[in-house]
Design an enzyme around this catalytic site. Sequence first.
Site, mmCIF file in Angstrom:
data_model
loop_
_atom_site.group_PDB
_atom_site.id
_atom_site.type_symbol
_atom_site.label_atom_id
_atom_site.label_comp_id
_atom_site.label_asym_id
_atom_site.label_seq_id
_atom_site.Cartn_x
_atom_site.Cartn_y
_atom_site.Cartn_z
ATOM 1 C CG HIS A 223 2.066 -0.724 11.770
ATOM 2 N ND1 HIS A 223 1.098 -1.015 10.860
ATOM 3 C CD2 HIS A 223 2.916 -1.768 11.760
ATOM 4 C CE1 HIS A 223 1.366 -2.193 10.315
ATOM 5 N NE2 HIS A 223 2.469 -2.663 10.831
ATOM 6 C CB SER B 102 2.697 -6.391 4.491
ATOM 7 O OG SER B 102 1.969 -7.593 4.665
ATOM 8 C CB THR C 5 -6.101 1.590 8.776
ATOM 9 O OG1 THR C 5 -4.861 0.933 9.038
ATOM 10 C CG2 THR C 5 -6.088 2.969 9.395
ATOM 11 C CD GLU D 100 -3.819 1.205 12.193
ATOM 12 O OE1 GLU D 100 -3.356 0.676 11.168
ATOM 13 O OE2 GLU D 100 -5.018 1.505 12.316
ATOM 14 C CB CYS E 146 -0.880 -0.003 1.237
ATOM 15 S SG CYS E 146 0.075 0.048 2.757
ATOM 16 C CB CYS F 279 -6.849 1.688 4.906
ATOM 17 S SG CYS F 279 -5.863 2.145 3.497
ATOM 18 C CB SER G 55 0.643 -9.755 7.225
ATOM 19 O OG SER G 55 -0.301 -8.954 6.573
ATOM 20 C CB SER G 56 -3.805 -7.955 10.683
ATOM 21 O OG SER G 56 -3.032 -7.722 11.768
ATOM 22 C CG ASN G 57 -3.777 -6.422 4.327
ATOM 23 O OD1 ASN G 57 -2.971 -6.715 3.459
ATOM 24 N ND2 ASN G 57 -4.988 -5.970 4.060
HETATM 25 S S1 SF4 Z 1 -3.060 -0.053 4.915
HETATM 26 FE FE1 SF4 Z 1 -2.448 1.243 6.654
HETATM 27 S S2 SF4 Z 1 -0.345 1.849 6.138
HETATM 28 FE FE2 SF4 Z 1 -1.289 1.116 4.260
HETATM 29 S S3 SF4 Z 1 -2.105 2.951 3.246
HETATM 30 FE FE3 SF4 Z 1 -3.736 2.043 4.454
HETATM 31 S S4 SF4 Z 1 -3.625 3.112 6.413
HETATM 32 FE FE4 SF4 Z 1 -1.695 3.462 5.390
#
Ligand code: SF4
Length: 288
Positions: free
Chosen positions: A74, A268, A166, A130, A12, A196, A224-226
């Site tokens: 973060h 990530s 986010t 974060e 990102c 986000c 990685s949570s995402n």
């Molecule tokens: S995922 Fe988190 S670090 Fe990446 S752009 Fe969105 S807010 Fe920013």
Amino acid sequence: MNIVIDKEAGFCFGVVSAIKALEEELLKEGNLYCLGDIVHNNMEVERLENMGLKTIDNETFSKLHNCKVMIRAHGEPPHTYEIAKQNNIEIVDATCPMVLKLQKDVKQGYEQMKKISGQVVIFGKKGHAEVVGLVGQTNNEAIVVSSEKDLEKVDFEKPLHIYSQTTKNREDYEHIIQVINSKHKTGEVYVTDSICRKVSLRAKSIGMFAENVDCVLFVSGANSSNGMYLYELCKQKNANTFFISDVEDIDFEKIKGFANIGISGATSTPMWLMKKIEDYVYREFETK
Ligand code: SF4
């Protein structure tokens, strides 16, 4: 056999600019401390460590003096900046602008809630950097909620303002808000949409990508949570989705029958790693 890399996958903008700032410092100075992993991907951390990055934890940070330390995308709680000031540490601040804005919003929300004896609730993963940074904006008083069960800690007779980490899943956030609204006695519930956009758009696009290939090699660090979130979404759309962190995790027995192999990853996951996996799979099948 055809391999396609998901064009929407990869870092990102928050992570891209943090790594760019880090690389610039490393080229200039030769080395730099970073408080916590710059990105939740061991392969990328290793690459940057070979350039001079030194990843440190909070305990080491508090003992440092007269040096430079990077704060990653973060963000960090105010306490970290106080230590830096006391110990003459120069901060290279790579906090993502969106996280920075959320920190400001949470601080403001906390001040407002204090006036009306209300509570700040953060929907996020306990201990995630974060979330620690957000809770720090509230004198560590915010209630962190990871699941419906954690709502036990909320007083439904008092006003509350809820924010999300986010990178959380939008459906899960909406569910928690719905449960809060159904339990709240006065209806004084304030909600901030702080997921986000990059993450919510990725959630949509990854489903489409997964449906258009026969199987998916989903590349991410296990921390990685995402990554975990996007992997689950991918698997819902395509049952032949396999979680890998690097080439050694690929089970060729499972993917050998597929004509169209997709490679995707988290916000990530570096693009170079997905390309490395693509090359490796092509080579492996060529030699068979
Ligand atoms: S995922 Fe988190 S670090 Fe990446 S752009 Fe969105 S807010 Fe920013």
